[in-house]
Enzyme design. Structure first.
Site, PDB file in Angstrom:
ATOM      1  N   LYS A   1     -36.764 -40.508   1.035  1.00 18.16           N
ATOM      2  CA  LYS A   1     -36.857 -39.155   0.454  1.00 18.16           C
ATOM      3  C   LYS A   1     -35.996 -38.167   1.246  1.00 18.16           C
ATOM      4  CE  LYS A   1     -41.393 -38.956   0.845  1.00 18.16           C
ATOM      5  NZ  LYS A   1     -41.625 -40.284   1.465  1.00 18.16           N
TER       6      LYS A   1
ATOM      7  N   ARG B   1     -48.653 -34.365  -2.713  1.00 20.87           N
ATOM      8  CA  ARG B   1     -49.059 -35.716  -2.312  1.00 20.87           C
ATOM      9  C   ARG B   1     -50.451 -36.071  -2.813  1.00 20.87           C
ATOM     10  NH1 ARG B   1     -45.663 -36.393   2.510  1.00 20.87           N
ATOM     11  NH2 ARG B   1     -46.023 -38.404   3.465  1.00 20.87           N
TER      12      ARG B   1
ATOM     13  N   ARG C   1     -36.252 -46.474  12.105  1.00 14.31           N
ATOM     14  CA  ARG C   1     -35.772 -45.084  12.025  1.00 14.31           C
ATOM     15  C   ARG C   1     -35.707 -44.441  13.411  1.00 14.31           C
ATOM     16  NH1 ARG C   1     -38.731 -41.263   8.017  1.00 14.31           N
ATOM     17  NH2 ARG C   1     -40.527 -42.171   9.051  1.00 14.31           N
TER      18      ARG C   1
ATOM     19  N   ARG D   1     -40.281 -41.374  15.795  1.00  7.89           N
ATOM     20  CA  ARG D   1     -41.431 -40.521  15.466  1.00  7.89           C
ATOM     21  C   ARG D   1     -42.720 -41.176  15.932  1.00  7.89           C
ATOM     22  NH1 ARG D   1     -40.848 -38.650   9.262  1.00  7.89           N
ATOM     23  NH2 ARG D   1     -43.005 -39.350   9.218  1.00  7.89           N
TER      24      ARG D   1
ATOM     25  N   ARG E   1     -50.495 -44.904   6.656  1.00  9.95           N
ATOM     26  CA  ARG E   1     -49.709 -44.003   5.794  1.00  9.95           C
ATOM     27  C   ARG E   1     -49.470 -44.639   4.427  1.00  9.95           C
ATOM     28  NH1 ARG E   1     -44.754 -43.108   9.530  1.00  9.95           N
ATOM     29  NH2 ARG E   1     -43.827 -42.120   7.706  1.00  9.95           N
TER      30      ARG E   1
HETATM   31  P1  AP5 Z   1     -36.227 -41.489   5.292  1.00  9.11           P
HETATM   32  O1  AP5 Z   1     -35.212 -40.849   4.399  1.00  9.11           O
HETATM   33  O2  AP5 Z   1     -36.500 -40.855   6.603  1.00  9.11           O
HETATM   34  O3  AP5 Z   1     -37.566 -41.777   4.477  1.00  9.11           O
HETATM   35  P2  AP5 Z   1     -38.701 -40.799   3.936  1.00  9.11           P
HETATM   36  O4  AP5 Z   1     -39.072 -41.240   2.560  1.00  9.11           O
HETATM   37  O5  AP5 Z   1     -38.276 -39.363   4.092  1.00  9.11           O
HETATM   38  O6  AP5 Z   1     -39.850 -41.215   4.923  1.00  9.11           O
HETATM   39  P3  AP5 Z   1     -40.925 -40.424   5.792  1.00  9.11           P
HETATM   40  O7  AP5 Z   1     -41.514 -41.456   6.702  1.00  9.11           O
HETATM   41  O8  AP5 Z   1     -40.351 -39.197   6.433  1.00  9.11           O
HETATM   42  O9  AP5 Z   1     -41.922 -40.018   4.701  1.00  9.11           O
HETATM   43  P4  AP5 Z   1     -43.387 -39.715   4.864  1.00  9.11           P
HETATM   44  O10 AP5 Z   1     -43.641 -39.299   3.479  1.00  9.11           O
HETATM   45  O11 AP5 Z   1     -44.298 -40.763   5.372  1.00  9.11           O
HETATM   46  O12 AP5 Z   1     -43.440 -38.669   6.077  1.00  9.11           O
HETATM   47  P5  AP5 Z   1     -43.577 -37.103   6.098  1.00  9.11           P
HETATM   48  O13 AP5 Z   1     -42.735 -36.609   7.186  1.00  9.11           O
HETATM   49  O14 AP5 Z   1     -43.422 -36.512   4.743  1.00  9.11           O
HETATM   50  O15 AP5 Z   1     -35.749 -43.014   5.522  1.00  9.11           O
HETATM   51  C1  AP5 Z   1     -36.468 -43.871   6.388  1.00  9.11           C
HETATM   52  C2  AP5 Z   1     -35.463 -44.722   7.186  1.00  9.11           C
HETATM   53  O16 AP5 Z   1     -34.785 -45.607   6.290  1.00  9.11           O
HETATM   54  C3  AP5 Z   1     -34.367 -43.903   7.885  1.00  9.11           C
HETATM   55  O17 AP5 Z   1     -34.061 -44.497   9.111  1.00  9.11           O
HETATM   56  C4  AP5 Z   1     -33.150 -44.008   6.928  1.00  9.11           C
HETATM   57  O18 AP5 Z   1     -31.932 -43.936   7.629  1.00  9.11           O
HETATM   58  C5  AP5 Z   1     -33.378 -45.378   6.304  1.00  9.11           C
HETATM   59  N1  AP5 Z   1     -32.937 -45.458   4.911  1.00  9.11           N
HETATM   60  C6  AP5 Z   1     -33.090 -44.515   3.956  1.00  9.11           C
HETATM   61  N2  AP5 Z   1     -32.605 -44.950   2.783  1.00  9.11           N
HETATM   62  C7  AP5 Z   1     -32.159 -46.222   3.002  1.00  9.11           C
HETATM   63  C8  AP5 Z   1     -31.543 -47.216   2.151  1.00  9.11           C
HETATM   64  N3  AP5 Z   1     -31.306 -47.001   0.853  1.00  9.11           N
HETATM   65  N4  AP5 Z   1     -31.217 -48.412   2.727  1.00  9.11           N
HETATM   66  C9  AP5 Z   1     -31.457 -48.656   4.039  1.00  9.11           C
HETATM   67  N5  AP5 Z   1     -32.011 -47.748   4.889  1.00  9.11           N
HETATM   68  C10 AP5 Z   1     -32.370 -46.550   4.374  1.00  9.11           C
HETATM   69  O19 AP5 Z   1     -45.135 -36.909   6.455  1.00  9.11           O
HETATM   70  C11 AP5 Z   1     -45.641 -37.196   7.741  1.00  9.11           C
HETATM   71  C12 AP5 Z   1     -47.133 -36.862   7.789  1.00  9.11           C
HETATM   72  O20 AP5 Z   1     -47.337 -35.445   7.531  1.00  9.11           O
HETATM   73  C13 AP5 Z   1     -48.009 -37.559   6.735  1.00  9.11           C
HETATM   74  O21 AP5 Z   1     -48.418 -38.855   7.158  1.00  9.11           O
HETATM   75  C14 AP5 Z   1     -49.199 -36.575   6.630  1.00  9.11           C
HETATM   76  O22 AP5 Z   1     -50.082 -36.716   7.721  1.00  9.11           O
HETATM   77  C15 AP5 Z   1     -48.516 -35.215   6.751  1.00  9.11           C
HETATM   78  N6  AP5 Z   1     -48.124 -34.655   5.445  1.00  9.11           N
HETATM   79  C16 AP5 Z   1     -46.858 -34.386   5.031  1.00  9.11           C
HETATM   80  N7  AP5 Z   1     -46.872 -33.881   3.790  1.00  9.11           N
HETATM   81  C17 AP5 Z   1     -48.164 -33.821   3.400  1.00  9.11           C
HETATM   82  C18 AP5 Z   1     -48.807 -33.407   2.190  1.00  9.11           C
HETATM   83  N8  AP5 Z   1     -48.119 -32.940   1.143  1.00  9.11           N
HETATM   84  N9  AP5 Z   1     -50.155 -33.520   2.131  1.00  9.11           N
HETATM   85  C19 AP5 Z   1     -50.882 -33.967   3.192  1.00  9.11           C
HETATM   86  N10 AP5 Z   1     -50.337 -34.382   4.358  1.00  9.11           N
HETATM   87  C20 AP5 Z   1     -48.976 -34.314   4.457  1.00  9.11           C
END
Ligand code: AP5
Length: 219
Positions: free
Chosen positions: A13, A86, A125, A159, A170
Site C-alpha cells: 500500500k 480498517r 522491509r 519496524r 496483524r
Molecule cells: P509496503 O508498501 O511497506 O506495504 P504496506 O501495505 O504499506 O504494509 P504495512 O505493513 O505498512 O501495512 P500495515 O497496514 O500493516 O501497517 P500500518 O503502518 O498501516 O511494502 C512492504 C514491503 O514489501 C516493503 O519492503 C516494499 O519494498 C516491499 N514491496 C512492496 N511491493 C512489492 C512488490 N510488488 N514486490 C516485492 N516487494 C514489494 O499500520 C501499523 C499499525 O498501526 C497497525 O497494526 C495498527 O495497530 C495501527 N493502525 C494503522 N491504521 C489503523 C486503522 N485505520 N485502524 C486501527 N489501527 C490502525
C-alpha cells in the site's frame, strides 16, 4: 479526489501510494505513518496507540476516526487513504464525514495477495527513520546495503511490529476486521478495483493507474 487503498499488511500500500500521489497530485495519508509520528512526538494519542500497535492489534476506532478526519480536512479533501478505513465502523464514519463536506470516494483500490507472500515482504522491509523511505532486502535494495539512498549515512531500520509473532497478529486483525471493509464498499455501490498484488512493483503501479484512469474517463 479521494482514493482508498485497501489490502493486508505488506501488500504494498505504502509503496504504491507514493506513486499514486505523484501521478494524481494527491496527499498521502497513511494512518500507520501518522500514528508512528504521534508516537515519536510523545503525544497522548501516540501513547494510547503504542500498546495496540506493538502487539499487532487495531487501535480503537474512536481514536483513529478523529485523527484521520482531521488529516483529511487538512489535506483539503484531496488524498489517498492508506491503512484507513480498517473496520466497517471507520468506513461508515468516513462516508458520513466526506458527505458532510460534499466530498466522496472516487476509487477503492484493493490489493489482493496471499499471506505467505506478505510475510516475506514484511520481514525483509527496511525503512529510513529520517525520511521514511521504504526498501526491501531483496526486491527494493538501497544503493548501499543498510543505508538510505536519500539520507546517505543514515542506517535503515526494521519496524518494531515487523517481527514474526506480531505479523501473525496483524494478519489475523486484517482477516477478522478489515477484509469486511471490501464487502461494505461493494454493498455501498462503489466499484472496487481489484489488483493482483504479487507481481513486480512497476507492473502493479501501471495496472492501478490504468484502472483509475478508466474510472475517470468512464464518468
Ligand atoms: P509496503 O508498501 O511497506 O506495504 P504496506 O501495505 O504499506 O504494509 P504495512 O505493513 O505498512 O501495512 P500495515 O497496514 O500493516 O501497517 P500500518 O503502518 O498501516 O511494502 C512492504 C514491503 O514489501 C516493503 O519492503 C516494499 O519494498 C516491499 N514491496 C512492496 N511491493 C512489492 C512488490 N510488488 N514486490 C516485492 N516487494 C514489494 O499500520 C501499523 C499499525 O498501526 C497497525 O497494526 C495498527 O495497530 C495501527 N493502525 C494503522 N491504521 C489503523 C486503522 N485505520 N485502524 C486501527 N489501527 C490502525
Amino acid at each position: 479526489m479521494v482514493i482508498v487503498l485497501l489490502g493486508p499488511p505488506g501488500a504494498g500500500k505504502g509503496t504504491q501510494c507514493k506513486r499514486i500521489i505523484d501521478k494524481f497530485k494527491l496527499k498521502h495519508l497513511s494512518s500507520g505513518d501518522i500514528l508512528r509520528s504521534e508516537r515519536a512526538a510523545g503525544t497522548e494519542l501516540g501513547k494510547k496507540a503504542q500498546g495496540f500497535m506493538d502487539s499487532g492489534k487495531l487501535v480503537p476506532d474512536g481514536l483513529i476516526i478523529e485523527m484521520m478526519v482531521g488529516a483529511i480536512a487538512k489535506a483539503g479533501g484531496n488524498c489517498v487513504l492508506d491503512g484507513f478505513p480498517r473496520t466497517v465502523v471507520q468506513a461508515a464514519e468516513l462516508d458520513k464525514e466526506l458527505a458532510r463536506n460534499e466530498n466522496k470516494i472516487d476509487a477503492v483500490v484493493d490489493l489482493v495477495i496471499d499471506d505467505s507472500i506478505v510475510e516475506k515482504r514484511i520481514t525483509g522491509r527496511r525503512s529510513c527513520p529520517v525520511c521514511g523511505d521504504v526498501y526491501h532486502i531483496d526486491s527494493l535494495k538501497p544503493k548501499v546495503e543498510g543505508f538510505c539512498d536519500k539520507c546517505k549515512d543514515q542506517p535503515l531500520v526494521q519496524r518494531p511490529d515487523d517481527k514474526p509473532d506480531v505479523i501473525k497478529q496483524r494478519l489475523a486483525a486484517y482477516h477478522q476486521q478489515t477484509s469486511a471493509v471490501v464487502g461494505y464498499y461493494a454493498q455501498a455501490g462503489h466499484k472496487i478495483l481489484n489488483i493482483e498484488a504479487d507481481g513486480a512493483i512497476d507492473d502493479i503501479t501501471a495496472e492501478i493507474f490504468e484502472k483509475i484512469n478508466g474510472l475517470t474517463t468512464a464518468r
